[in-house]
Write a protein that holds these residues in place. Structure first.
Motif, PDB file in Angstrom:
ATOM      1  N   ALA A   1       6.829  -6.833  -7.627  1.00  0.00           N
ATOM      2  CA  ALA A   1       7.407  -5.549  -7.215  1.00  0.00           C
ATOM      3  C   ALA A   1       7.077  -5.169  -5.771  1.00  0.00           C
ATOM      4  CB  ALA A   1       6.932  -4.443  -8.166  1.00  0.00           C
ATOM      5  N   ILE A   2       6.223  -5.938  -5.110  1.00  0.00           N
ATOM      6  CA  ILE A   2       5.867  -5.606  -3.727  1.00  0.00           C
ATOM      7  C   ILE A   2       7.085  -5.788  -2.834  1.00  0.00           C
ATOM      8  CG2 ILE A   2       4.469  -6.236  -1.714  1.00  0.00           C
ATOM      9  CD1 ILE A   2       2.264  -7.108  -3.692  1.00  0.00           C
ATOM     10  N   ASP A   3       7.440  -4.709  -2.165  1.00  0.00           N
ATOM     11  CA  ASP A   3       8.530  -4.705  -1.189  1.00  0.00           C
ATOM     12  C   ASP A   3       7.880  -4.413   0.153  1.00  0.00           C
ATOM     13  OD1 ASP A   3      10.568  -3.969   0.581  1.00  0.00           O
ATOM     14  OD2 ASP A   3      11.738  -2.960  -0.966  1.00  0.00           O
ATOM     15  N   VAL A   4       7.715  -5.441   0.961  1.00  0.00           N
ATOM     16  CA  VAL A   4       6.990  -5.309   2.225  1.00  0.00           C
ATOM     17  C   VAL A   4       7.588  -4.211   3.099  1.00  0.00           C
ATOM     18  CG1 VAL A   4       6.424  -6.496   4.387  1.00  0.00           C
ATOM     19  CG2 VAL A   4       6.076  -7.644   2.202  1.00  0.00           C
ATOM     20  N   ALA A   5       8.904  -4.179   3.244  1.00  0.00           N
ATOM     21  CA  ALA A   5       9.534  -3.182   4.111  1.00  0.00           C
ATOM     22  C   ALA A   5       9.274  -1.759   3.617  1.00  0.00           C
ATOM     23  CB  ALA A   5      11.037  -3.446   4.213  1.00  0.00           C
ATOM     24  N   ALA A   6       9.319  -1.566   2.316  1.00  0.00           N
ATOM     25  CA  ALA A   6       9.105  -0.229   1.760  1.00  0.00           C
ATOM     26  C   ALA A   6       7.631   0.158   1.734  1.00  0.00           C
ATOM     27  CB  ALA A   6       9.681  -0.147   0.345  1.00  0.00           C
ATOM     28  N   SER A   7       6.751  -0.809   1.516  1.00  0.00           N
ATOM     29  CA  SER A   7       5.326  -0.515   1.397  1.00  0.00           C
ATOM     30  C   SER A   7       4.603  -0.466   2.737  1.00  0.00           C
ATOM     31  CB  SER A   7       4.642  -1.571   0.525  1.00  0.00           C
ATOM     32  OG  SER A   7       5.143  -1.530  -0.780  1.00  0.00           O
ATOM     33  N   PHE A   8       5.186  -1.086   3.756  1.00  0.00           N
ATOM     34  CA  PHE A   8       4.550  -1.150   5.076  1.00  0.00           C
ATOM     35  C   PHE A   8       5.535  -0.747   6.169  1.00  0.00           C
ATOM     36  CE2 PHE A   8       2.226  -3.897   2.253  1.00  0.00           C
ATOM     37  CZ  PHE A   8       0.906  -3.660   2.565  1.00  0.00           C
ATOM     38  N   PRO A   9       6.122   0.462   6.044  1.00  0.00           N
ATOM     39  CA  PRO A   9       7.074   0.873   7.081  1.00  0.00           C
ATOM     40  C   PRO A   9       6.357   1.117   8.411  1.00  0.00           C
ATOM     41  CG  PRO A   9       6.586   2.722   5.656  1.00  0.00           C
ATOM     42  CD  PRO A   9       5.914   1.511   5.046  1.00  0.00           C
ATOM     43  N   PRO A  10       7.089   1.017   9.507  1.00  0.00           N
ATOM     44  CA  PRO A  10       6.481   1.316  10.810  1.00  0.00           C
ATOM     45  C   PRO A  10       5.808   2.681  10.785  1.00  0.00           C
ATOM     46  CG  PRO A  10       8.698   0.440  11.095  1.00  0.00           C
ATOM     47  CD  PRO A  10       8.507   0.687   9.618  1.00  0.00           C
ATOM     48  N   GLY A  11       4.622   2.744  11.343  1.00  0.00           N
ATOM     49  CA  GLY A  11       3.867   3.994  11.392  1.00  0.00           C
ATOM     50  C   GLY A  11       2.873   4.160  10.265  1.00  0.00           C
ATOM     51  N   SER A  12       2.995   3.339   9.201  1.00  0.00           N
ATOM     52  CA  SER A  12       2.075   3.494   8.070  1.00  0.00           C
ATOM     53  C   SER A  12       0.783   2.710   8.276  1.00  0.00           C
ATOM     54  CB  SER A  12       2.747   3.105   6.756  1.00  0.00           C
ATOM     55  OG  SER A  12       3.018   1.729   6.709  1.00  0.00           O
ATOM     56  N   ASP A  13       0.555   2.290   9.519  1.00  0.00           N
ATOM     57  CA  ASP A  13      -0.717   1.656   9.850  1.00  0.00           C
ATOM     58  C   ASP A  13      -1.740   2.695  10.280  1.00  0.00           C
ATOM     59  OD1 ASP A  13       0.851   2.165  12.142  1.00  0.00           O
ATOM     60  OD2 ASP A  13      -0.228   0.670  13.319  1.00  0.00           O
ATOM     61  N   LYS A  14      -1.313   3.935  10.360  1.00  0.00           N
ATOM     62  CA  LYS A  14      -2.201   5.042  10.739  1.00  0.00           C
ATOM     63  C   LYS A  14      -2.650   5.770   9.479  1.00  0.00           C
ATOM     64  CE  LYS A  14      -1.004   4.377  15.096  1.00  0.00           C
ATOM     65  NZ  LYS A  14      -0.785   2.969  15.167  1.00  0.00           N
ATOM     66  N   GLY A  15      -3.876   6.220   9.483  1.00  0.00           N
ATOM     67  CA  GLY A  15      -4.381   6.964   8.333  1.00  0.00           C
ATOM     68  C   GLY A  15      -5.454   6.182   7.602  1.00  0.00           C
ATOM     69  N   ASP A  16      -5.672   6.538   6.354  1.00  0.00           N
ATOM     70  CA  ASP A  16      -6.722   5.955   5.527  1.00  0.00           C
ATOM     71  C   ASP A  16      -6.246   4.622   4.953  1.00  0.00           C
ATOM     72  OD1 ASP A  16      -9.001   5.557   4.021  1.00  0.00           O
ATOM     73  OD2 ASP A  16      -8.371   6.918   2.415  1.00  0.00           O
ATOM     74  N   THR A  17      -6.301   3.597   5.776  1.00  0.00           N
ATOM     75  CA  THR A  17      -5.806   2.287   5.368  1.00  0.00           C
ATOM     76  C   THR A  17      -6.631   1.179   6.011  1.00  0.00           C
ATOM     77  OG1 THR A  17      -3.874   0.826   5.300  1.00  0.00           O
ATOM     78  CG2 THR A  17      -4.084   2.234   7.243  1.00  0.00           C
ATOM     79  N   THR A  18      -6.726   0.069   5.307  1.00  0.00           N
ATOM     80  CA  THR A  18      -7.368  -1.118   5.878  1.00  0.00           C
ATOM     81  C   THR A  18      -6.315  -2.167   6.226  1.00  0.00           C
ATOM     82  OG1 THR A  18      -7.778  -2.026   3.676  1.00  0.00           O
ATOM     83  CG2 THR A  18      -9.583  -0.762   4.689  1.00  0.00           C
ATOM     84  N   ALA A  19      -5.058  -1.771   6.183  1.00  0.00           N
ATOM     85  CA  ALA A  19      -3.993  -2.675   6.600  1.00  0.00           C
ATOM     86  C   ALA A  19      -4.128  -2.908   8.104  1.00  0.00           C
ATOM     87  CB  ALA A  19      -2.629  -2.069   6.278  1.00  0.00           C
ATOM     88  N   SER A  20      -4.155  -4.173   8.490  1.00  0.00           N
ATOM     89  CA  SER A  20      -4.320  -4.526   9.896  1.00  0.00           C
ATOM     90  C   SER A  20      -3.035  -4.297  10.677  1.00  0.00           C
ATOM     91  CB  SER A  20      -4.722  -5.996  10.009  1.00  0.00           C
ATOM     92  OG  SER A  20      -4.694  -6.415  11.347  1.00  0.00           O
ATOM     93  N   PRO A  21      -3.159  -3.883  11.920  1.00  0.00           N
ATOM     94  CA  PRO A  21      -1.966  -3.760  12.773  1.00  0.00           C
ATOM     95  C   PRO A  21      -1.209  -5.087  12.882  1.00  0.00           C
ATOM     96  CG  PRO A  21      -3.838  -2.696  13.823  1.00  0.00           C
ATOM     97  CD  PRO A  21      -4.364  -3.407  12.610  1.00  0.00           C
ATOM     98  N   LYS A  22      -1.868  -6.192  12.577  1.00  0.00           N
ATOM     99  CA  LYS A  22      -1.217  -7.511  12.633  1.00  0.00           C
ATOM    100  C   LYS A  22      -0.018  -7.578  11.692  1.00  0.00           C
ATOM    101  CE  LYS A  22      -5.345  -9.947  14.061  1.00  0.00           C
ATOM    102  NZ  LYS A  22      -6.376 -10.895  13.705  1.00  0.00           N
ATOM    103  N   ILE A  23      -0.022  -6.761  10.634  1.00  0.00           N
ATOM    104  CA  ILE A  23       1.121  -6.732   9.710  1.00  0.00           C
ATOM    105  C   ILE A  23       2.382  -6.385  10.484  1.00  0.00           C
ATOM    106  CG2 ILE A  23       2.192  -5.453   7.789  1.00  0.00           C
ATOM    107  CD1 ILE A  23      -0.667  -5.216   6.607  1.00  0.00           C
ATOM    108  N   TRP A  24       2.313  -5.340  11.293  1.00  0.00           N
ATOM    109  CA  TRP A  24       3.477  -4.857  12.014  1.00  0.00           C
ATOM    110  C   TRP A  24       3.783  -5.714  13.243  1.00  0.00           C
ATOM    111  CZ3 TRP A  24      -0.033  -2.072   9.355  1.00  0.00           C
ATOM    112  CH2 TRP A  24       0.458  -1.310   8.288  1.00  0.00           C
ATOM    113  N   GLU A  25       2.789  -6.432  13.731  1.00  0.00           N
ATOM    114  CA  GLU A  25       2.989  -7.339  14.859  1.00  0.00           C
ATOM    115  C   GLU A  25       3.640  -8.646  14.403  1.00  0.00           C
ATOM    116  OE1 GLU A  25      -0.979  -7.846  16.387  1.00  0.00           O
ATOM    117  OE2 GLU A  25      -1.134  -5.725  16.933  1.00  0.00           O
ATOM    118  N   ASP A  26       3.394  -9.033  13.144  1.00  0.00           N
ATOM    119  CA  ASP A  26       3.895 -10.295  12.612  1.00  0.00           C
ATOM    120  C   ASP A  26       4.415 -10.071  11.191  1.00  0.00           C
ATOM    121  OD1 ASP A  26       4.438 -12.969  12.051  1.00  0.00           O
ATOM    122  OD2 ASP A  26       2.343 -13.481  11.666  1.00  0.00           O
ATOM    123  N   MET A  27       5.448  -9.259  11.080  1.00  0.00           N
ATOM    124  CA  MET A  27       5.985  -8.915   9.766  1.00  0.00           C
ATOM    125  C   MET A  27       6.493 -10.161   9.031  1.00  0.00           C
ATOM    126  SD  MET A  27       6.238  -6.345   7.692  1.00  0.00           S
ATOM    127  CE  MET A  27       6.134  -4.822   8.591  1.00  0.00           C
TER     128      MET A  27
END
Length: 145
Positions: free
Chosen positions: A68-94
Motif C-alpha cells: 500500500a505504500i505510495d511514495v508520491a502520496a506518502s513523501f510529497p514535496p515539503g514533507s521532509d520538514k517537521g517531526d520526521t527522520t526521512a532523509s532529504p535524499k528521498i526528495w533529491e533521488d525520488m
C-alpha cells in the motif's frame, strides 16, 4: 489586506497540518511494519517459539502495509520538514527511493506468498526482509541519536 493575510495564514496552516498528517501516517505504517518484523525476528533469535500461524499473520500484514505504500502520496514535496527522520535524499533521488520501495515490495510479496513452515525456512526470509529495510534506511533515513 487583512483578509489576504488571514487567507494566506489559513493556507499555510492547512499545508502544515497536511504534511503533519502525511508524516504521522507514514510513521504509523513504519511502526506497524516494525511490529510485524519484530514478531519474526523474535522467532529467529530464539526469543519466541516458531509459530507458522503467527509467521503467516505477520507476513500477510507486513505485505499488505508494504504494497500500500505510495511514495508520491506518502513523501510529497515539503514533507521532509517537521517531526520526521526521512532523509532529504528521498526528495533529491525520488527514483532511487522508489526503486528501494519496489525491492521491499517484491521481498515481502515473495515471503507472504510462501510463508515459512519451519524456523530454518524463516531465517532466510527474515534476512531478506532485514536486508531490504537496512538498504533503504541506510540511504533514505536520518539516523537517530
Amino acid at each position: 489586506m487583512k483578509k489576504f493575510v488571514i487567507a494566506v495564514s489559513a493556507i499555510a496552516l492547512a499545508t502544515t497540518a497536511a504534511f503533519a498528517d502525511v508524516i504521522a501516517d507514514r510513521k504509523a505504517v513504519m511502526k506497524e511494519n516494525g511490529r510485524q518484523v519484530g514478531v519474526l525476528v523474535k522467532m529467529v533469535q530464539g526469543e519466541a517459539d516458531f509459530d507458522a500461524a503467527a509467521v503467516m499473520a505477520a507476513l500477510t500484514k507486513l505485505n499488505e502495509n508494504v504494497q500500500a505504500i505510495d511514495v508520491a502520496a506518502s513523501f510529497p514535496p515539503g514533507s521532509d520538514k517537521g517531526d520526521t527522520t526521512a532523509s532529504p535524499k528521498i526528495w533529491e533521488d525520488m527514483a532511487g527511493f522508489q526503486a528501494e520501495v519496489d525491492k521491499f515490495k517484491a521481498v515481502t510479496a515473495e515471503a507472504a506468498a510462501a510463508p515459512a513452515q519451519s524456523l530454518e525456512a524463516l531465517k532466510p526470509q527474515v534476512a531478506a526482509i532485514g536486508q531490504s529495510c537496512s538498504s533503504c534506511h541506510e540511504t533514505y533515513r536520518i539516523k537517530k541519536g
